[in-house]
Design a protein around this motif. Structure first.
Motif, PDB file in Angstrom:
ATOM      1  N   GLY A  51       0.814  -1.209   0.000  1.00 27.25           N
ATOM      2  CA  GLY A  51       0.000   0.000   0.000  1.00 27.25           C
ATOM      3  C   GLY A  51       0.847   1.258   0.000  1.00 27.25           C
ATOM      4  N   ILE A  52       1.952   1.241   0.735  1.00 21.91           N
ATOM      5  CA  ILE A  52       2.860   2.394   0.752  1.00 21.91           C
ATOM      6  C   ILE A  52       3.381   2.663  -0.652  1.00 21.91           C
ATOM      7  CG2 ILE A  52       5.055   3.247   1.643  1.00 21.91           C
ATOM      8  CD1 ILE A  52       4.499   1.471   4.151  1.00 21.91           C
ATOM      9  N   HIS A  62      15.755   9.775   7.917  1.00 25.71           N
ATOM     10  CA  HIS A  62      15.635  10.320   6.563  1.00 25.71           C
ATOM     11  C   HIS A  62      15.016  11.716   6.549  1.00 25.71           C
ATOM     12  CE1 HIS A  62      16.423   6.112   5.492  1.00 25.71           C
ATOM     13  NE2 HIS A  62      16.745   6.561   4.296  1.00 25.71           N
ATOM     14  N   GLY A  63      14.708  12.244   7.725  1.00 30.29           N
ATOM     15  CA  GLY A  63      14.182  13.599   7.799  1.00 30.29           C
ATOM     16  C   GLY A  63      12.809  13.770   7.188  1.00 30.29           C
ATOM     17  N   ALA A 105      11.233   5.404   2.314  1.00 23.75           N
ATOM     18  CA  ALA A 105      11.602   6.595   3.087  1.00 23.75           C
ATOM     19  C   ALA A 105      12.404   7.567   2.227  1.00 23.75           C
ATOM     20  CB  ALA A 105      12.390   6.196   4.326  1.00 23.75           C
ATOM     21  N   GLU A 106      13.298   7.042   1.431  1.00 25.29           N
ATOM     22  CA  GLU A 106      14.094   7.903   0.552  1.00 25.29           C
ATOM     23  C   GLU A 106      13.211   8.620  -0.458  1.00 25.29           C
ATOM     24  OE1 GLU A 106      16.829   5.101  -1.044  1.00 25.29           O
ATOM     25  OE2 GLU A 106      18.210   5.193   0.680  1.00 25.29           O
ATOM     26  N   GLU A 107      12.244   7.887  -1.013  1.00 21.72           N
ATOM     27  CA  GLU A 107      11.338   8.491  -1.994  1.00 21.72           C
ATOM     28  C   GLU A 107      10.441   9.542  -1.342  1.00 21.72           C
ATOM     29  OE1 GLU A 107       9.660   8.891  -5.895  1.00 21.72           O
ATOM     30  OE2 GLU A 107      11.532   8.069  -5.110  1.00 21.72           O
ATOM     31  N   MET A 108       9.953   9.254  -0.146  1.00 24.49           N
ATOM     32  CA  MET A 108       9.103  10.207   0.559  1.00 24.49           C
ATOM     33  C   MET A 108       9.860  11.484   0.887  1.00 24.49           C
ATOM     34  SD  MET A 108       7.007   7.588   3.055  1.00 24.49           S
ATOM     35  CE  MET A 108       6.068   8.863   3.898  1.00 24.49           C
ATOM     36  N   ALA A 109      11.100  11.334   1.323  1.00 25.24           N
ATOM     37  CA  ALA A 109      11.920  12.506   1.638  1.00 25.24           C
ATOM     38  C   ALA A 109      12.187  13.337   0.383  1.00 25.24           C
ATOM     39  CB  ALA A 109      13.230  12.060   2.275  1.00 25.24           C
ATOM     40  N   LYS A 110      12.477  12.656  -0.717  1.00 27.34           N
ATOM     41  CA  LYS A 110      12.785  13.342  -1.967  1.00 27.34           C
ATOM     42  C   LYS A 110      11.598  14.140  -2.479  1.00 27.34           C
ATOM     43  CE  LYS A 110      14.177  12.265  -6.745  1.00 27.34           C
ATOM     44  NZ  LYS A 110      14.520  11.154  -7.669  1.00 27.34           N
ATOM     45  N   ARG A 111      10.395  13.569  -2.329  1.00 25.03           N
ATOM     46  CA  ARG A 111       9.196  14.194  -2.902  1.00 25.03           C
ATOM     47  C   ARG A 111       8.388  15.003  -1.892  1.00 25.03           C
ATOM     48  NH1 ARG A 111       6.413   9.160  -5.619  1.00 25.03           N
ATOM     49  NH2 ARG A 111       4.660  10.623  -5.535  1.00 25.03           N
ATOM     50  N   GLY A 112       8.816  15.023  -0.636  1.00 22.08           N
ATOM     51  CA  GLY A 112       8.088  15.791   0.378  1.00 22.08           C
ATOM     52  C   GLY A 112       6.754  15.195   0.758  1.00 22.08           C
ATOM     53  N   ILE A 113       6.669  13.868   0.757  1.00 25.22           N
ATOM     54  CA  ILE A 113       5.436  13.189   1.168  1.00 25.22           C
ATOM     55  C   ILE A 113       5.325  13.219   2.691  1.00 25.22           C
ATOM     56  CG2 ILE A 113       4.098  11.050   1.016  1.00 25.22           C
ATOM     57  CD1 ILE A 113       4.690  12.442  -1.670  1.00 25.22           C
ATOM     58  N   LEU A 163       2.809   5.968  -3.223  1.00 28.79           N
ATOM     59  CA  LEU A 163       3.886   6.712  -3.869  1.00 28.79           C
ATOM     60  C   LEU A 163       3.726   6.728  -5.390  1.00 28.79           C
ATOM     61  CD1 LEU A 163       6.914   5.513  -1.697  1.00 28.79           C
ATOM     62  CD2 LEU A 163       5.707   7.694  -1.581  1.00 28.79           C
ATOM     63  N   ARG A 164       3.269   5.622  -5.951  1.00 29.15           N
ATOM     64  CA  ARG A 164       3.048   5.565  -7.405  1.00 29.15           C
ATOM     65  C   ARG A 164       1.954   6.522  -7.850  1.00 29.15           C
ATOM     66  NH1 ARG A 164       3.014  -0.027  -6.755  1.00 29.15           N
ATOM     67  NH2 ARG A 164       0.738  -0.070  -6.955  1.00 29.15           N
ATOM     68  N   CYS A 165       0.938   6.672  -6.994  1.00 32.57           N
ATOM     69  CA  CYS A 165      -0.301   7.312  -7.434  1.00 32.57           C
ATOM     70  C   CYS A 165      -0.439   8.769  -7.022  1.00 32.57           C
ATOM     71  CB  CYS A 165      -1.495   6.507  -6.912  1.00 32.57           C
ATOM     72  SG  CYS A 165      -1.565   4.819  -7.556  1.00 32.57           S
ATOM     73  N   GLY A 166       0.603   9.350  -6.443  1.00 30.99           N
ATOM     74  CA  GLY A 166       0.571  10.783  -6.165  1.00 30.99           C
ATOM     75  C   GLY A 166      -0.075  11.185  -4.860  1.00 30.99           C
ATOM     76  N   VAL A 167      -0.180  10.255  -3.919  1.00 26.40           N
ATOM     77  CA  VAL A 167      -0.752  10.561  -2.614  1.00 26.40           C
ATOM     78  C   VAL A 167       0.193  11.482  -1.847  1.00 26.40           C
ATOM     79  CG1 VAL A 167      -1.275   9.520  -0.356  1.00 26.40           C
ATOM     80  CG2 VAL A 167      -2.140   8.470  -2.469  1.00 26.40           C
ATOM     81  N   GLN A 168      -0.367  12.469  -1.132  1.00 25.41           N
ATOM     82  CA  GLN A 168       0.454  13.438  -0.406  1.00 25.41           C
ATOM     83  C   GLN A 168       0.792  12.998   1.010  1.00 25.41           C
ATOM     84  OE1 GLN A 168       1.983  16.473  -1.300  1.00 25.41           O
ATOM     85  NE2 GLN A 168       2.869  16.106   0.719  1.00 25.41           N
TER      86      GLN A 168
END
Length: 409
Positions: free
Chosen positions: A231-232, A306-307, A254-262, A236-241
């Motif tokens: 689900g996570i 990962h901040g 975590a790296e992807e969330m940090a990069k995209r500001g999720i 991330l694939r579908c543009g959820v904030q």
């Protein structure tokens, strides 16, 4: 004019101001300074607590009003009764220092107007309306109990079943017509689901993207319930904030969330409370909650490393296991499990959390010009976060410049 005296922890994360002053006029903060730097008029009302700390009002970003852990009560409780319970819940939450809540699936959409006109008291409400679930998914309560409990599906004030892109778009638009502030979507099972399946995706990618598109049209976002990693990754694939729980997050996520500001809302408190009550909970909860709770501990540590931008939400429903009024437990657990300092957590529960309700320009910090949502706590929570757990240490609650609680010593 209100003049608050004490240690000022302004929510920005900096060193507290010892012997500070906060001036409140016409519902807003007009000045923040040290004692002696502001001439106090003789007619001002002065509020001070011995060794007291002045903080922004807290946010709980994941609230369910009037929701018991025994979910069959959704169908045995009349909506009128649920409204009464919700209003009582709100009083408990406000008394504990939470001046704002973001509700993630309940009837509170219809409590915003009576709160705004003063008919009821409680935290400011930012609501998703009912959360969205697929047929047979998490919070589709009909599948979980014998038919005699589900004779009144219209009594479900918590969730709404939708299937397919057409229904997703129609019901999302109806939610916004009813005044919701964002959308909450269940995209994996939960620890309390009666289903034995856990690591599965609920709603297709196309449906999730349709929710996101509809929310973006209204200038807002989708928050998803996602425990399982599948689900996570779908979020991330579908543009959820915003991802709630994210229990089985992986390093790459975590790296992807940090990069995209999720955004991330940990919700550690419910798992912790279930773990304290293992002998009393249903067997299907006991089976899943242990692993899920341990995974959440690892996730919040990873999130800190990962901040990730995160907010504070306890995920309480208001029963004996998850009692409203104890929402501050989440702050304690973020320190204990995540390794945050008390000052970092206080910033998360105030300044950061204001961004999740899209009101960071008005709420979340003690600064001139902002709405006067302020609490005074006995002691120094920047050194002892336990002071934020429960209502006893919360001596003053001010909301919009109005004193809602005052227990001076």
């Amino acid at each position: 004019m209100l003049v608050l005296k004490g240690r000022v922890i302004d929510g920005n994360g900096g060193k507290p101001i010892e012997k500070g002053l906060v001036i409140v006029e016409d519902g807003k903060i007009s000045a923040v300074c040290r004692e002696g730097e502001y001439p106090i008029p003789k007619n001002a009302e002065i509020l001070a607590v011995e060794d007291g700390s002045i903080l922004p009002g807290l946010f709980d970003l994941h609230v369910h009003l009037a929701l018991s852990s025994n979910f069959y009560e959704v169908y045995t409780t009349h909506p009128y009764q649920a409204v009464c319970t919700a209003i009582n819940d709100m009083k408990k939450i406000l008394n504990a220092g939470f001046t704002s809540i973001r509700t993630c699936g309940d009837l509170s959409n219809y409590l915003k107007k009576p709160w705004a006109d003063g008919t009821i008291t409680g935290p400011r409400i930012f609501s998703s309306g009912k959360c969205f679930v697929q047929t047979g998914g998490h919070f589709d309560f009909i599948k979980e109990y014998p038919v005699e409990y589900t004779m009144h599906p219209d009594r479900n004030t918590v969730s709404q079943v939708v299937d397919g892109i057409t229904e997703v778009r129609q019901e999302s638009r109806r939610h916004f017509r009813e005044g919701c502030d964002f959308l909450k979507v269940m995209i994996t099972p939960g620890g309390v689901s009666q289903s034995h399946k856990f690591a599965v995706q609920e709603f297709s990618d196309e449906e999730i993207r349709a929710f996101v598109e509809e929310a973006e049209k209204y200038g807002t976002y989708v928050a998803v319930h996602a425990h399982a990693n599948v689900g996570i990754k779908a979020a991330l694939r579908c543009g959820v904030q915003c991802i709630e729980h994210a229990s089985y997050m992986e390093k790459a996520d975590a790296e992807e969330m940090a990069k995209r500001g999720i955004w991330y809302v940990p919700t550690l408190s419910t798992g912790y409370q279930f773990m304290q009550n293992l002998d009393t909970i249903q067997p299907w909860i006991k089976q899943k909650i242990t692993g899920c709770h341990e995974a959440q501990k690892r996730t919040i540590q990873m999130a800190r490393e990962h901040g990730l931008f995160m907010g504070c939400g306890a995920d309480f429903g208001g029963d004996a296991i998850n009692p409203h009024g104890m929402n501050g437990l989440e702050l304690k657990l973020m320190c204990e499990f995540g390794g945050f300092t008390p000052l970092e957590v206080l910033t998360i529960a105030t300044k950061n959390s204001a961004k999740f309700v899209q009101r960071e320009d008005e709420l979340g910090t003690i600064e001139p010009g902002k709405i006067a949502d302020i609490i005074i706590v006995k002691g120094n929570p920047a050194e002892d976060i336990n002071l934020m757990v429960g209502p006893d240490q919360i001596k003053v609650v001010i909301q919009g410049g109005e004193i809602m609680k005052k227990v001076l010593e």
